[in-house]
Write a protein that holds these residues in place. Structure first.
Motif, PDB file in Angstrom:
ATOM      1  N   ASN A   2      38.896  -6.486  -0.588  1.00 33.22           N
ATOM      2  CA  ASN A   2      40.317  -6.237  -0.368  1.00 33.22           C
ATOM      3  C   ASN A   2      41.087  -7.548  -0.358  1.00 33.22           C
ATOM      4  OD1 ASN A   2      40.141  -3.409  -0.046  1.00 33.22           O
ATOM      5  ND2 ASN A   2      39.409  -3.670   2.047  1.00 33.22           N
ATOM      6  N   LEU A  97      57.005  -7.536   3.518  1.00 34.31           N
ATOM      7  CA  LEU A  97      55.873  -6.708   3.951  1.00 34.31           C
ATOM      8  C   LEU A  97      55.784  -5.443   3.108  1.00 34.31           C
ATOM      9  CD1 LEU A  97      56.115  -7.012   7.845  1.00 34.31           C
ATOM     10  CD2 LEU A  97      54.792  -8.413   6.249  1.00 34.31           C
ATOM     11  N   ASP A  98      56.931  -4.823   2.842  1.00 37.54           N
ATOM     12  CA  ASP A  98      56.942  -3.611   2.004  1.00 37.54           C
ATOM     13  C   ASP A  98      56.357  -3.905   0.626  1.00 37.54           C
ATOM     14  OD1 ASP A  98      58.141  -2.166   4.022  1.00 37.54           O
ATOM     15  OD2 ASP A  98      60.162  -2.283   3.169  1.00 37.54           O
ATOM     16  N   LEU A 100      54.365  -6.329  -0.379  1.00 34.53           N
ATOM     17  CA  LEU A 100      52.935  -6.628  -0.336  1.00 34.53           C
ATOM     18  C   LEU A 100      52.112  -5.352  -0.214  1.00 34.53           C
ATOM     19  CD1 LEU A 100      52.915  -9.789   1.958  1.00 34.53           C
ATOM     20  CD2 LEU A 100      52.353  -9.726  -0.473  1.00 34.53           C
ATOM     21  N   GLU A 101      52.554  -4.449   0.644  1.00 35.09           N
ATOM     22  CA  GLU A 101      51.814  -3.202   0.824  1.00 35.09           C
ATOM     23  C   GLU A 101      51.831  -2.358  -0.451  1.00 35.09           C
ATOM     24  OE1 GLU A 101      53.690  -1.713   4.436  1.00 35.09           O
ATOM     25  OE2 GLU A 101      51.795  -2.052   5.485  1.00 35.09           O
ATOM     26  N   TRP A 105      48.170  -5.108  -0.884  1.00 33.62           N
ATOM     27  CA  TRP A 105      47.681  -6.078   0.084  1.00 33.62           C
ATOM     28  C   TRP A 105      47.559  -5.435   1.465  1.00 33.62           C
ATOM     29  CZ3 TRP A 105      46.674 -11.366  -0.825  1.00 33.62           C
ATOM     30  CH2 TRP A 105      47.006 -11.825  -2.101  1.00 33.62           C
ATOM     31  N   LEU A 106      46.504  -5.768   2.191  1.00 35.36           N
ATOM     32  CA  LEU A 106      46.411  -5.451   3.608  1.00 35.36           C
ATOM     33  C   LEU A 106      47.072  -6.580   4.392  1.00 35.36           C
ATOM     34  CD1 LEU A 106      42.715  -4.184   3.792  1.00 35.36           C
ATOM     35  CD2 LEU A 106      44.805  -2.828   3.569  1.00 35.36           C
ATOM     36  N   LEU A 107      47.574  -6.239   5.590  1.00 35.72           N
ATOM     37  CA  LEU A 107      48.346  -7.202   6.385  1.00 35.72           C
ATOM     38  C   LEU A 107      47.665  -7.455   7.723  1.00 35.72           C
ATOM     39  CD1 LEU A 107      51.915  -5.684   5.828  1.00 35.72           C
ATOM     40  CD2 LEU A 107      50.745  -7.398   4.429  1.00 35.72           C
ATOM     41  N   TYR A 127      56.509  -2.335  14.539  1.00 31.76           N
ATOM     42  CA  TYR A 127      55.472  -2.820  13.625  1.00 31.76           C
ATOM     43  C   TYR A 127      54.074  -2.788  14.235  1.00 31.76           C
ATOM     44  CZ  TYR A 127      58.732  -4.720  10.129  1.00 31.76           C
ATOM     45  OH  TYR A 127      59.678  -4.877   9.144  1.00 31.76           O
ATOM     46  N   ARG A 130      51.435  -1.577  11.870  1.00 33.51           N
ATOM     47  CA  ARG A 130      51.585  -1.990  10.472  1.00 33.51           C
ATOM     48  C   ARG A 130      50.456  -2.921  10.004  1.00 33.51           C
ATOM     49  NH1 ARG A 130      57.190  -2.877   7.306  1.00 33.51           N
ATOM     50  NH2 ARG A 130      56.243  -2.649   5.261  1.00 33.51           N
ATOM     51  N   PHE A 131      49.841  -3.627  10.933  1.00 36.15           N
ATOM     52  CA  PHE A 131      48.858  -4.645  10.581  1.00 36.15           C
ATOM     53  C   PHE A 131      47.450  -4.140  10.875  1.00 36.15           C
ATOM     54  CE2 PHE A 131      52.849  -6.723  11.491  1.00 36.15           C
ATOM     55  CZ  PHE A 131      52.980  -7.601  10.420  1.00 36.15           C
TER      56      PHE A 131
END
Length: 224
Positions: A2, A97-98, A100-101, A105-107, A127, A130-131
């Protein structure tokens, strides 16, 4: 493997410098010490508290560093309880962030904050879910030790070559290098671009959305 984007918090996701400076000033006054100038105190943001106090007062004993760190926690928590803590997201962070997702991408977060402090901050912005990985000073050595990035990669099923660290301090970039990941400097935060590059940043963005056009260049490294 990932792909993982590990974000610093203070100075990268949120603009918390004023809160930190205020709590630091209260701490130093309580202990009868001269308050460090803002340009000096900003340079230790990102370190864990004891290490930050040691950087500000290198000639003091370790016990004093620990006492100052505990005082800082009390002052910061009091300010939060009284509604005096404001940690706004930097402009462009939600959109970054939006994007990347959407791109797969994972955050994750790797921060010198405590678990409690990070939870408060993320909850304020909705958030907290979110991670995929939240790594703090409560469970790791201070940056630039790579422990936080190593754990985030393990949580995400990522490898060093598929991980980027996005942060505003030299400590973040040195942490990325130590973990074998790629560092992208956040010049909108508390260290300047030259410091980020010197510490190992592969690229530096002037604003959050400026990270996105850098990723193809980073992708070349990630893919070998």
């Amino acid at each position: 493997m990932n792909r993982l984007a590990v974000f610093d918090c203070d100075g990268t996701l949120v603009d918390s410098g004023a809160n930190i400076a205020s709590a630091l000033a209260d701490t130093f006054v309580e202990h009868g010490l001269d308050v460090p100038p803002l340009h000096v105190s900003r340079k230790v943001i990102g370190l864990s508290l004891v290490e930050a106090m040691a950087a500000l007062l290198p000639d003091a004993e370790h016990d004093q560093h620990r006492a100052l760190a505990e005082s800082y926690k009390r002052h910061f928590q009091r300010a939060r309880h009284e509604g005096r803590v404001d940690e706004p997201l930097f402009e462009g962070i939600p959109e970054l962030l939006d994007a990347l997702e959407v791109d797969g991408w994972l955050l994750a977060v790797a921060t010198g904050k405590s678990d409690r402090g990070l939870a408060h901050c993320l909850d304020c912005h909705g958030y907290n879910q979110r991670f995929i990985s939240l790594q703090t000073a409560d469970r790791h050595p201070s940056k630039p030790h790579p422990s936080m990035v190593h754990q985030a990669m393990a949580d995400a099923g990522a490898a060093p070559e598929t991980t980027v660290v996005i942060g505003d301090t030299a400590f973040d970039m040195a942490m990325a290098v130590a973990a074998g990941a790629t560092g992208i400097g956040a010049a909108w935060g508390y260290h300047d671009a030259a410091e980020l590059v010197e510490a190992g940043a592969a690229a530096v963005a002037d604003e959050p959305l400026g990270v996105l056009p850098l990723l193809p260049r980073v992708h070349e490294r990630l893919c070998g």
